[in-house]
Design an enzyme around this catalytic site. Structure first.
Site, PDB file in Angstrom:
ATOM      1  CG  ASP A  53      25.752  33.639  37.360  1.00  0.00           C
ATOM      2  OD1 ASP A  53      24.515  34.526  38.385  1.00  0.00           O
ATOM      3  OD2 ASP A  53      26.955  34.116  37.473  1.00  0.00           O
ATOM      4  CG  ASP A 109      29.616  35.101  44.333  1.00  0.00           C
ATOM      5  OD1 ASP A 109      29.656  35.974  43.552  1.00  0.00           O
ATOM      6  OD2 ASP A 109      29.071  34.040  44.545  1.00  0.00           O
TER       7      ASP A 109
END
Length: 629
Positions: free
Chosen positions: A8, A190
């Site tokens: 990520d 998100d």
């Protein structure tokens, strides 16, 4: 086979994970932390990455780069406002791209991001005991083609083989749904440090199917921080008629204080921001301090327009998926900024459900990326998992009249391929220029131009007669490939991409070589530091021996002290040859001294002070002691 990992690559922090025993696990970095700040600092020839870079930011604001993900794959005219807020210098690069200037040298955002990726992978390689090359990197779902391509290039510059670029909300859904049974419709919300995505998926029987995605790549936690920065700077300017944002060092301290205050307000109703010695009065040179109390209510007032912007992508995603809020079974929160209480309230208000907080918002994306890496490598523990993702934005070409002709519409499952036939607008036209666009507006000028593709060498024909076949092909990474050929004559022509913000192949290769050279230089620098530290540790040991052996032979003490002094001088000189020679000499003197001193102690020499006799296991009392009266 070496393991593939999931990464990520975040705006604020980055995380790396791997499949272990059928489950994704976060790999801690060299400092023992589960997240690594996405911060890179340049100090002369040295590069600092992660927490060590973040710690020195206030003293080195113009060479400490952070939130670079907001610039990757972007055009200069898209990020002018964000660039103006940075303590470091962001400027326009070749072809309208973005460059960051540090000490007279320009860096592409891809280069800076590659430093973060390299740090993550090197630390993970050390932990796993094997060299990592294969990675899956996540990107915001609403990243366009240029941003995806640039992220992939960052991985290549770091020397990695990028197996797949996967959308962050989709990755989070993989982490959430890996061990769940039954069918569910899930909305992933998100809100990270620099971007905002909303994705709706249907989960069931090992199938993760994305139904729609929406978002805002100009909205994230950094924007909430900036509101606090502007408020603090405005309050200070009102009292002292000086704008702290014009001082890079003061601005860096404001940014750090704002982020800390935002985090504290997630659990407290108010927080005190205290920044002593924030600047000096320009006339009297007396120090100026900044102290303000910020309440949660005031914070929500400062960010009210940002909170309103959160609503639209959620409603758009629901509309595109043809679902109502009641059709959503679970809401998954991802990204550190979802901890803001007002954000949670908005999600609950729209969907009518309390968000599911069973996944760690900081780690879910990396864990899901690790699952995807495992799927690609054929990890048998995962079984049959099928992931169906979508393209976030409509892709098309510009046609006569300045309109966009859609080729692949948003939320089309990827990979996807579409071919359309176009023709010429004038007689005997020798070539055409096809402008590839991405966006949802009807007029070409209102959408983002991804590139201009020239098809030349068309035989002389009347307008409308040539048959120009244009093919759009989106791969599993969501990256677009375009080809074209003239059908009537059967002649194919090559396509050349121009005016893209991503790096060309030559630039990437050059940056790969530079990164490898930097890595070698960093390794040599590390070895030099370790050598210097080893000598200094040996010197300290020698000094301790001298302190403890007060009654040792004076000649031996003088020799050891001289060797220790020479070592201290060598450490200060930073001369490799001098350090090696001092190390060898000190080791010899210390070994000789300890051997001689140990022998003196064992023989109980009169000049060595009170004797502490050694004894065997069957001795019951030391000769230096006697029973009490």
């Amino acid at each position: 086979m070496p393991k593939a990992v999931g990464i990520d690559l975040g705006t604020t922090n980055s995380v790396i994970a791997v499949m272990e025993g059928g489950k994704p696990e976060v790999i801690v970095n060299a400092e023992g932390a589960r997240t690594t700040p996405s911060v890179v600092a340049y100090k002369g020839d040295e590069r600092l990455v992660g927490q060590i870079a973040r710690r020195q930011a206030a003293l080195n604001p113009q060479a400490t780069l952070f939130e670079v993900k907001r610039f990757i794959g972007r055009r200069w005219d898209e990020i002018r406002e964000e660039a103006a807020r940075s303590p470091f210098k962001v400027k326009e690069g070749p072809g309208g791209s973005v460059r960051i200037e540090v000490a007279g040298k320009d860096y592409a955002p891809e280069q800076v991001s590659a430093e973060v990726l390299r740090k993550l992978v090197n630390d993970a390689s050390a932990k796993l005991g094997e060299k990592i090359k294969d990675v899956v990197i996540t990107v915001p779902a609403y990243f366009d083609n240029s941003q995806r391509e640039a992220t992939k290039q960052a991985g290549e510059i770091a020397g990695l083989n990028v197996l797949r670029v996967i959308n962050e909300p989709t990755a989070a859904a993989l982490a959430y749904g890996l061990e769940r049974k039954g069918n569910e419709t899930v909305l992933v919300f998100d809100l990270g440090g620099g971007t905002f995505d909303v994705t709706i998926l249907e989960l069931g029987d090992g199938v993760f199917e994305v139904k729609s995605t929406s978002g805002d790549t100009h909205l994230g936690g950094a924007d909430f921080d900036q509101r606090i920065v502007d408020w603090l700077a405005g309050e200070f300017q009102r009292d002292h008629t000086f704008d702290l944002r014009k001082d890079p060092q003061a601005l860096q301290r404001l940014i750090e204080a704002a982020e800390k205050a935002k985090i504290e307000l997630s659990s407290a109703s108010e927080t005190t921001i205290s920044l002593p010695f924030i600047t000096f009065d320009p006339e009297t040179r007396t120090p100026q301090h900044l102290e303000r109390t910020l309440s949660r209510a005031k914070f929500e007032e400062l960010t009210s327009d940002l909170l309103r912007r959160v609503r639209e992508p959620v409603q758009q995603a629901l509309s595109d998926a043809k679902l109502s809020p009641s059709d959503i079974n679970e809401v998954i929160l991802v990204g550190g900024s979802t901890r803001i209480p007002a954000v949670k309230r908005i999600v609950q208000d729209i969907i009518g459900k309390t968000p599911n907080e069973s996944v760690n918002p900081d780690e879910a994306v990396a864990l899901g990326a690790a699952v995807q890496a495992g799927i690609i490598q054929g990890d048998s523990a995962l079984g049959d998992i099928v992931l169906v993702d979508v393209t976030p934005l409509t892709l098309g070409v510009e046609v006569k009249g300045g309109m966009i002709a859609p080729m692949i519409t948003r939320n089309t499952p990827v990979p996807a391929k579409k071919t359309e036939v176009y023709t010429t607008a004038e007689n005997n036209q020798p070539g055409v220029e096809i402008v590839v666009l991405q966006g949802e507006r009807p007029m070409a000028a209102d959408n983002k131009s991804l590139g201009r593709f020239k098809l030349e060498g068309i035989p002389p024909m009347r307008a409308g007669q040539p048959q120009i076949e244009v093919t759009f092909d989106i791969d599993a990474n969501g990256i677009l490939h375009v080809t074209a050929k003239e059908k009537t004559s059967g002649k194919e022509a090559s396509i050349r991409i121009e005016n893209t913000t991503t790096l060309d192949k030559t630039d990437v290769e050059k940056m790969v070589q530079e990164a490898e050279q930097n890595a070698a230089a960093d390794k040599a620098r590390k070895e030099k530091v370790e050598k210097r530290n080893a000598l200094d540790s040996l010197r300290i040991q020698a000094v301790q021996q001298l302190d403890e052996a007060q009654n040792a032979d004076q000649g031996a003490k003088d020799k050891l002290k001289a060797a220790a002094d020479a070592a201290e001088e060598a450490v200060r000189s930073d001369d490799d040859a001098k350090i090696d020679a001092a190390q060898k000499a000190l080791e010899e003197e210390l070994r000789s001294f300890m051997t001689a001193n140990q022998g003196a102690a064992q023989t109980g020499a009169p000049d060595s002070g009170p004797t502490v006799n050694t004894r065997k296991d069957d001795d019951v009392i030391d000769a230096d002691f006697k029973p009490a009266d």
